[in-house]
Design an enzyme around this catalytic site. Structure first.
Site: not given
Ligand code: PGA
Length: 219
Positions: A89, A142
């Site tokens: 992540h 992401e």
């Molecule tokens: P968020 O986080 O939906 O708060 O942007 C997504 C993630 O970190 O996987």
């Protein structure tokens, strides 16, 4: 194939009571719930006849046991009944200084233990490093500008990234989008951009919003 929705609770919910209350409200979604490590076993005790969700961890180590103070191994997670693990992540890359080399080791260890790794990437080079273990991965795109910011990524740009990831990984893998998902934008990443699921952070802590996200994509 069913849309895969993953709830990343991150480092939130400071009491077991809060965890119990949130879990009671979201347990009958067919989602993957990823609480902080310390609550994973509690969730298995909170399961009831209504429970449809499964659990995931937010990270794991690359060894199964040994003198590694503070680490949690993939085998421990597997033996607890955990099915998925988020690896790489962007918040861990940033705050814990996780490198691509560490992340590749974690993906391999998670796969060997029988967990399904959800590999988070914000650029294609991070994906190419794990190509050898690509068969059983879930990939989550992401974009940094969208994670935890409340600024969702442009759906057309996400669609382009989806297409490029798909070219690299082949037809079989599930590819998720993550970053500022809410109940009004969730569907567009599935229907317009083509992703097979979503990784949901902040909105997963709000049970009404989370249930609405799941409903909007048909799970
Ligand atoms: P968020 O986080 O939906 O708060 O942007 C997504 C993630 O970190 O996987």
């Amino acid at each position: 194939m069913k849309t895969l929705i993953v709830a990343n609770w991150k480092c939130n919910l400071n009491t077991l009571q809060e965890v119990k209350e949130l879990f009671a409200k979201v347990q009958n979604t067919e989602a993957v719930i990823c609480p902080p490590f310390v609550y994973l076993s509690a969730l298995s005790h909170f399961r009831s006849g209504r429970t449809k969700c499964v659990t995931g961890a937010q990270d794991c180590f690359w060894e199964n046991s040994g003198a590694y103070t503070g680490e949690v191994s993939p085998l421990m997670l597997k033996n607890l009944g955990v099915e998925y693990v988020i690896v790489g992540h962007s918040e861990r890359r940033k705050h814990q200084k996780e490198t691509d080399a560490m992340i590749v080791k974690k993906v391999g260890a998670a796969l060997s233990a029988g967990l399904k790794p959800i590999l988070c990437i914000d650029k294609l080079s991070q994906l190419e490093l794990t190509l050898t273990s690509i068969k059983n991965l879930v990939v989550a795109f992401e974009p940094l500008s969208a994670v935890g910011t409340g600024h969702p990524y442009d759906v057309k740009k996400a669609a382009e990234m989806y297409r490029r990831i798909r070219q690299i990984v082949g037809e079989k893998l599930v590819i998720l989008y993550g970053g500022s998902i809410n109940a009004s934008n969730a569907k567009s990443y599935i229907q317009e951009a083509g992703f097979q699921g979503l990784l949901v952070g902040a909105s997963s802590l709000n049970p009404k919003e989370f249930i609405a996200i799941c409903a909007s994509v048909g799970i």
